[in-house]
Design a protein around this motif. Structure first.
Motif, mmCIF file in Angstrom:
data_model
loop_
_atom_site.group_PDB
_atom_site.id
_atom_site.type_symbol
_atom_site.label_atom_id
_atom_site.label_comp_id
_atom_site.label_asym_id
_atom_site.label_seq_id
_atom_site.Cartn_x
_atom_site.Cartn_y
_atom_site.Cartn_z
ATOM 1 N N VAL A 88 85.148 -19.672 -87.600
ATOM 2 C CA VAL A 88 85.906 -19.113 -86.474
ATOM 3 C C VAL A 88 87.026 -20.057 -86.037
ATOM 4 O O VAL A 88 88.203 -19.793 -86.284
ATOM 5 C CB VAL A 88 84.988 -18.772 -85.277
ATOM 6 N N ASP A 89 86.667 -21.153 -85.372
ATOM 7 C CA ASP A 89 87.687 -22.030 -84.784
ATOM 8 C C ASP A 89 88.517 -22.698 -85.865
ATOM 9 O O ASP A 89 87.999 -23.407 -86.723
ATOM 10 C CB ASP A 89 87.034 -23.077 -83.872
ATOM 11 N N GLY A 90 89.817 -22.431 -85.849
ATOM 12 C CA GLY A 90 90.737 -22.975 -86.829
ATOM 13 C C GLY A 90 90.946 -22.053 -88.019
ATOM 14 O O GLY A 90 91.806 -22.300 -88.854
ATOM 15 N N THR A 91 90.150 -20.983 -88.090
ATOM 16 C CA THR A 91 90.271 -20.020 -89.185
ATOM 17 C C THR A 91 90.634 -18.651 -88.614
ATOM 18 O O THR A 91 91.715 -18.139 -88.854
ATOM 19 C CB THR A 91 88.960 -19.952 -89.996
ATOM 20 N N LEU A 92 89.712 -18.062 -87.846
ATOM 21 C CA LEU A 92 90.022 -16.814 -87.149
ATOM 22 C C LEU A 92 90.813 -17.063 -85.863
ATOM 23 O O LEU A 92 91.406 -16.139 -85.324
ATOM 24 C CB LEU A 92 88.732 -16.057 -86.811
ATOM 25 N N THR A 93 90.779 -18.290 -85.382
ATOM 26 C CA THR A 93 91.579 -18.668 -84.210
ATOM 27 C C THR A 93 92.483 -19.839 -84.591
ATOM 28 O O THR A 93 92.340 -20.418 -85.661
ATOM 29 C CB THR A 93 90.698 -19.101 -83.011
ATOM 30 N N ASP A 94 93.360 -20.200 -83.684
ATOM 31 C CA ASP A 94 94.268 -21.317 -83.946
ATOM 32 C C ASP A 94 93.597 -22.674 -83.763
ATOM 33 O O ASP A 94 94.223 -23.705 -83.934
ATOM 34 C CB ASP A 94 95.520 -21.217 -83.083
ATOM 35 N N GLY A 95 92.324 -22.662 -83.407
ATOM 36 C CA GLY A 95 91.580 -23.906 -83.253
ATOM 37 C C GLY A 95 91.620 -24.475 -81.845
ATOM 38 O O GLY A 95 90.917 -25.427 -81.548
ATOM 39 N N LYS A 96 92.429 -23.868 -80.984
ATOM 40 C CA LYS A 96 92.470 -24.327 -79.600
ATOM 41 C C LYS A 96 91.309 -23.708 -78.834
ATOM 42 O O LYS A 96 90.970 -22.545 -79.039
ATOM 43 C CB LYS A 96 93.784 -23.922 -78.943
ATOM 44 N N ILE A 97 90.708 -24.495 -77.965
ATOM 45 C CA ILE A 97 89.626 -24.006 -77.132
ATOM 46 C C ILE A 97 90.080 -24.162 -75.685
ATOM 47 O O ILE A 97 90.289 -25.268 -75.204
ATOM 48 C CB ILE A 97 88.322 -24.785 -77.385
ATOM 49 N N TYR A 98 90.269 -23.045 -75.034
ATOM 50 C CA TYR A 98 90.728 -23.040 -73.651
ATOM 51 C C TYR A 98 89.509 -23.088 -72.745
ATOM 52 O O TYR A 98 88.653 -22.215 -72.806
ATOM 53 C CB TYR A 98 91.550 -21.780 -73.375
ATOM 54 N N MET A 99 89.431 -24.133 -71.902
ATOM 55 C CA MET A 99 88.247 -24.338 -71.084
ATOM 56 C C MET A 99 88.613 -24.370 -69.615
ATOM 57 O O MET A 99 89.642 -24.901 -69.229
ATOM 58 C CB MET A 99 87.550 -25.635 -71.488
ATOM 59 N N SER A 100 87.720 -23.815 -68.830
ATOM 60 C CA SER A 100 87.841 -23.897 -67.381
ATOM 61 C C SER A 100 86.713 -24.804 -66.897
ATOM 62 O O SER A 100 85.937 -25.320 -67.698
ATOM 63 C CB SER A 100 87.702 -22.501 -66.770
ATOM 64 N N GLY A 101 86.593 -24.946 -65.621
ATOM 65 C CA GLY A 101 85.506 -25.732 -65.051
ATOM 66 C C GLY A 101 84.147 -25.116 -65.312
ATOM 67 O O GLY A 101 83.119 -25.763 -65.160
ATOM 68 N N HIS A 102 84.131 -23.860 -65.739
ATOM 69 C CA HIS A 102 82.885 -23.156 -66.008
ATOM 70 C C HIS A 102 82.590 -23.051 -67.499
ATOM 71 O O HIS A 102 81.666 -22.361 -67.912
ATOM 72 C CB HIS A 102 82.935 -21.755 -65.400
ATOM 73 N N GLY A 103 83.412 -23.686 -68.327
ATOM 74 C CA GLY A 103 83.196 -23.646 -69.774
ATOM 75 C C GLY A 103 84.311 -22.913 -70.487
ATOM 76 O O GLY A 103 85.401 -22.733 -69.958
ATOM 77 N N GLU A 104 84.008 -22.483 -71.712
ATOM 78 C CA GLU A 104 85.000 -21.815 -72.549
ATOM 79 C C GLU A 104 85.471 -20.531 -71.870
ATOM 80 O O GLU A 104 84.679 -19.712 -71.447
ATOM 81 C CB GLU A 104 84.383 -21.504 -73.902
ATOM 82 N N ALA A 105 86.780 -20.367 -71.798
ATOM 83 C CA ALA A 105 87.331 -19.201 -71.122
ATOM 84 C C ALA A 105 88.030 -18.241 -72.079
ATOM 85 O O ALA A 105 87.944 -17.032 -71.898
ATOM 86 C CB ALA A 105 88.298 -19.645 -70.026
ATOM 87 N N TYR A 106 88.738 -18.767 -73.082
ATOM 88 C CA TYR A 106 89.540 -17.910 -73.948
ATOM 89 C C TYR A 106 89.545 -18.412 -75.395
ATOM 90 O O TYR A 106 89.459 -19.602 -75.639
ATOM 91 C CB TYR A 106 91.009 -17.882 -73.488
ATOM 92 N N LYS A 107 89.715 -17.479 -76.297
ATOM 93 C CA LYS A 107 90.041 -17.743 -77.690
ATOM 94 C C LYS A 107 91.075 -16.692 -78.053
ATOM 95 O O LYS A 107 90.989 -15.559 -77.594
ATOM 96 C CB LYS A 107 88.832 -17.574 -78.616
#
Length: 157
Positions: A11-30
């Motif tokens: 997934v990360d870096g393959t199906l997504t650009d590898g960026k992990i968008y995080m908020s104070g509550h954890g992962e927010a977006y892919k």
């Protein structure tokens, strides 16, 4: 070439650009690319290829996107990708695998040794590029999976 039965994807870096968008509550977006989604849902599945996600991270976002695309085999939080891959697809000669980083190498090498096919996004780690049968024209999250699917189908003609 033998017909590919399974398309195993990181997934990360393959199906997504590898960026992990995080908020104070954890992962927010892919961010996922619609072209990859079309390739999986409208090209690979109708061609008889079973899409499989095996990833080390866990995310409800991946479950949601996978469900939208008709991916039934989604394995998250996987520490031993080889063990999971072999339980899903015991005949590795019928597997195509796309990954982008060092943690994908062990699976990729086993698949190559068995006669399967491996690919990667254009911006994959150098070691992954060196073992890949196909290097996508696009980066991870920008259509690399679609590139690989189209190449696989061209190879099987």
């Amino acid at each position: 070439m033998k017909k590919v039965k399974y398309l195993i994807m990181d997934v990360d870096g393959t199906l997504t650009d590898g960026k992990i968008y995080m908020s104070g509550h954890g992962e927010a977006y892919k961010a996922f690319n619609i072209k990859d989604g079309y390739g999986i849902h409208d090209i690979a599945i109708p061609a008889g290829i079973i899409p499989v996600i095996i990833t080390g991270r866990s995310s409800d976002i991946v479950l949601q996107r996978g469900s939208e695309l008709g991916i039934k085999d989604i394995y998250q939080g996987v520490i031993d990708k080889i063990e999971k891959m072999q339980s899903v697809a015991p005949d590795l000669s019928k597997v195509a695998y796309i990954g982008d980083d060092i943690n994908d190498l062990s699976c990729m090498l086993l698949i190559k040794e068995a006669g399967g096919l491996v690919g990667c996004p254009k911006n994959a780690a150098r070691q992954v590029i060196e073992v890949s049968d196909y290097i996508a024209d696009h980066n991870g999250g920008e259509g690399a999976v679609r590139d690989f699917i189209e190449w696989l189908l061209d190879e099987s003609q």
